[in-house]
Write an enzyme that holds these catalytic residues in place. Structure first.
Site, PDB file in Angstrom:
ATOM      1  N   THR A 263      11.299  -8.578 -19.991  1.00  0.00           N
ATOM      2  CA  THR A 263       9.936  -8.540 -19.474  1.00  0.00           C
ATOM      3  C   THR A 263       9.829  -9.141 -18.081  1.00  0.00           C
ATOM      4  O   THR A 263      10.628  -9.987 -17.680  1.00  0.00           O
ATOM      5  CB  THR A 263       8.988  -9.304 -20.422  1.00  0.00           C
ATOM      6  OG1 THR A 263       9.419 -10.675 -20.527  1.00  0.00           O
ATOM      7  CG2 THR A 263       8.971  -8.676 -21.814  1.00  0.00           C
ATOM      8  N   VAL A 264       8.816  -8.685 -17.360  1.00  0.00           N
ATOM      9  CA  VAL A 264       8.370  -9.325 -16.127  1.00  0.00           C
ATOM     10  C   VAL A 264       7.015  -9.962 -16.413  1.00  0.00           C
ATOM     11  O   VAL A 264       6.283  -9.474 -17.270  1.00  0.00           O
ATOM     12  CB  VAL A 264       8.256  -8.308 -14.972  1.00  0.00           C
ATOM     13  CG1 VAL A 264       9.602  -7.837 -14.509  1.00  0.00           C
ATOM     14  CG2 VAL A 264       7.356  -7.129 -15.333  1.00  0.00           C
TER      15      VAL A 264
ATOM     16  N   TRP B 233      13.557  -3.307 -16.843  1.00  0.00           N
ATOM     17  CA  TRP B 233      12.991  -3.044 -15.527  1.00  0.00           C
ATOM     18  C   TRP B 233      14.146  -2.942 -14.528  1.00  0.00           C
ATOM     19  O   TRP B 233      15.157  -3.629 -14.665  1.00  0.00           O
ATOM     20  CB  TRP B 233      12.068  -4.183 -15.107  1.00  0.00           C
ATOM     21  CG  TRP B 233      10.805  -4.275 -15.910  1.00  0.00           C
ATOM     22  CD1 TRP B 233      10.642  -4.907 -17.103  1.00  0.00           C
ATOM     23  CD2 TRP B 233       9.538  -3.713 -15.569  1.00  0.00           C
ATOM     24  NE1 TRP B 233       9.348  -4.776 -17.531  1.00  0.00           N
ATOM     25  CE2 TRP B 233       8.647  -4.060 -16.614  1.00  0.00           C
ATOM     26  CE3 TRP B 233       9.060  -2.966 -14.489  1.00  0.00           C
ATOM     27  CZ2 TRP B 233       7.305  -3.669 -16.602  1.00  0.00           C
ATOM     28  CZ3 TRP B 233       7.727  -2.587 -14.474  1.00  0.00           C
ATOM     29  CH2 TRP B 233       6.862  -2.933 -15.526  1.00  0.00           C
TER      30      TRP B 233
ATOM     31  N   CYS C 251       2.502  -4.339 -13.562  1.00  0.00           N
ATOM     32  CA  CYS C 251       2.317  -5.100 -14.801  1.00  0.00           C
ATOM     33  C   CYS C 251       1.221  -6.160 -14.642  1.00  0.00           C
ATOM     34  O   CYS C 251       1.300  -6.994 -13.741  1.00  0.00           O
ATOM     35  CB  CYS C 251       3.638  -5.762 -15.186  1.00  0.00           C
ATOM     36  SG  CYS C 251       3.510  -6.935 -16.547  1.00  0.00           S
TER      37      CYS C 251
ATOM     38  N   TYR D 267      -4.422  -3.432 -25.039  1.00  0.00           N
ATOM     39  CA  TYR D 267      -3.176  -2.928 -25.631  1.00  0.00           C
ATOM     40  C   TYR D 267      -3.342  -2.684 -27.129  1.00  0.00           C
ATOM     41  O   TYR D 267      -2.758  -1.747 -27.680  1.00  0.00           O
ATOM     42  CB  TYR D 267      -2.037  -3.919 -25.388  1.00  0.00           C
ATOM     43  CG  TYR D 267      -1.547  -3.919 -23.960  1.00  0.00           C
ATOM     44  CD1 TYR D 267      -0.484  -3.115 -23.571  1.00  0.00           C
ATOM     45  CD2 TYR D 267      -2.143  -4.722 -22.991  1.00  0.00           C
ATOM     46  CE1 TYR D 267      -0.033  -3.102 -22.263  1.00  0.00           C
ATOM     47  CE2 TYR D 267      -1.715  -4.717 -21.676  1.00  0.00           C
ATOM     48  CZ  TYR D 267      -0.654  -3.906 -21.320  1.00  0.00           C
ATOM     49  OH  TYR D 267      -0.217  -3.884 -20.026  1.00  0.00           O
TER      50      TYR D 267
END
Length: 334
Positions: A114-115, A80, A47, A178
């Site tokens: 999220t990370v 995740w 990521c 993105y």
């Protein structure tokens, strides 16, 4: 993996930028004071947003006070996962999914998992996933635990300029790729594509006569741009259709990216295999076959870049970080 999320949106892709804004600070004003060995940074090498925290943690020498949990490169729509660890369980937090730490603090957490995220180890609860703030706080709130010779990544005298550069780079480049890849219409894709390459041309002009984005040393601005550039040819050029040209065909940015890649703390956080696996497998609505490309050739990242001729000192009055711990080393380039 059982269920995949959908990423392509009708029309223009709009990123949810609402994050957990709790901060870990020197004075503990949000209830979470900076303390050695209390928190665990959970990241994924795949990521780009998490990659920033890995780089800054390395540059500042926070490995000794802030442990690291690494998720694998793929995930399903729920979370995740810690599939790189024995038994698929994080050895410190004792959980198989990052989602567990989010729900421990917010049982009805409504957004994506999220990370990067920082987890309070004693309680097992997520503290923050505000990736933009995390690295700034590493630089400004964790100073008592910086290594000797740590660089000044967010110096007060340059913050206005760093913030201004970061703003346009986020909008047009970091998130711009993105907006190309997840666009659901031709019009939205082409608008994002034009903005992306206009900004890359602007960055090429800016970096033609100066080694780093702001001043003559590495700052937070360089960290944020690097994590997109390093993924450009392996992923974004093909997978996200950002194909006006490759990074290797933009002489200034290609040399700049190699300069950073060869600087301790940058390239030694990059796992190209995990990066490619993440994008090509997780984004099943873009790449339904799940086939991961073999290329491109990556050995050129280690070729001379010539940026030393522009002057500048990567670490200012400081020094390079030592090699990463054995447990955190990434595969060498072929």
């Amino acid at each position: 993996m059982t269920t995949q999320a959908s990423y392509v949106e009708p029309g223009e892709f709009k990123r949810d930028t609402n994050y957990i804004t709790t901060r870990i600070t020197a004075d503990g004003r949000d209830g979470y004071p900076v303390e050695p060995d209390r928190y665990r940074l959970v990241a994924a090498r795949a990521c780009p947003w998490a990659n920033r925290t890995l780089i800054v943690r390395r540059l500042l020498g926070l490995e000794q006070v802030l442990s690291l949990g690494l998720c694998g490169p793929t995930h399903d729509k729920l979370s995740w996962t810690f599939d790189l660890d024995p038994g698929g369980v994080d050895p410190v937090l004792g959980i198989p999914r990052l989602r567990d730490a989010y729900l421990k603090r917010f049982p009805d957490y409504p957004r994506g998992i999220t990370v990067p995220a920082i987890v309070d180890v004693p309680s097992g609860e997520v503290v923050t996933n505000d990736y933009a703030r995390i690295t700034l706080d590493f630089a400004t709130e964790w100073t008592a635990y910086h290594r000797p010779g740590a660089p000044r990544l967010y110096p007060e005298e340059s913050r206005a300029e760093i913030d201004a550069v970061n703003d346009v780079v986020f909008r047009d480049v970091n998130n711009g790729v993105y907006r190309c890849g997840f666009a659901g219409s031709q019009r939205a894709y082409e608008a994002a594509y034009d903005r992306l390459f206009a900004r890359l041309d602007w960055l090429s002009d800016r970096l033609a006569a100066q080694r780093f984005l702001v001043g003559d040393t590495i700052t937070e601005a360089d960290v944020r741009l690097f994590t997109t550039l390093v993924r450009f040819d392996p992923v974004y050029h093909g997978h996200f259709k950002t194909n006006r040209c490759k990074l290797t065909e933009l002489p200034v940015l290609w040399a700049y990216a190699r300069d950073l890649f060869q600087t301790p703390g940058f390239g030694d956080t990059i796992d190209f295999g995990q990066i490619k696996t993440h994008y090509y497998v997780v984004h099943a609505d873009i790449n339904p076959t799940g086939v991961v490309p073999k290329g491109p050739d990556l050995s050129n990242w280690l070729t001379p870049h010539g940026r030393e001729a522009l002057g500048g000192r990567p670490f200012g009055d400081g020094t390079a970080p030592p090699p990463p711990p054995l447990s955190e080393r990434v595969p060498a380039l072929p």
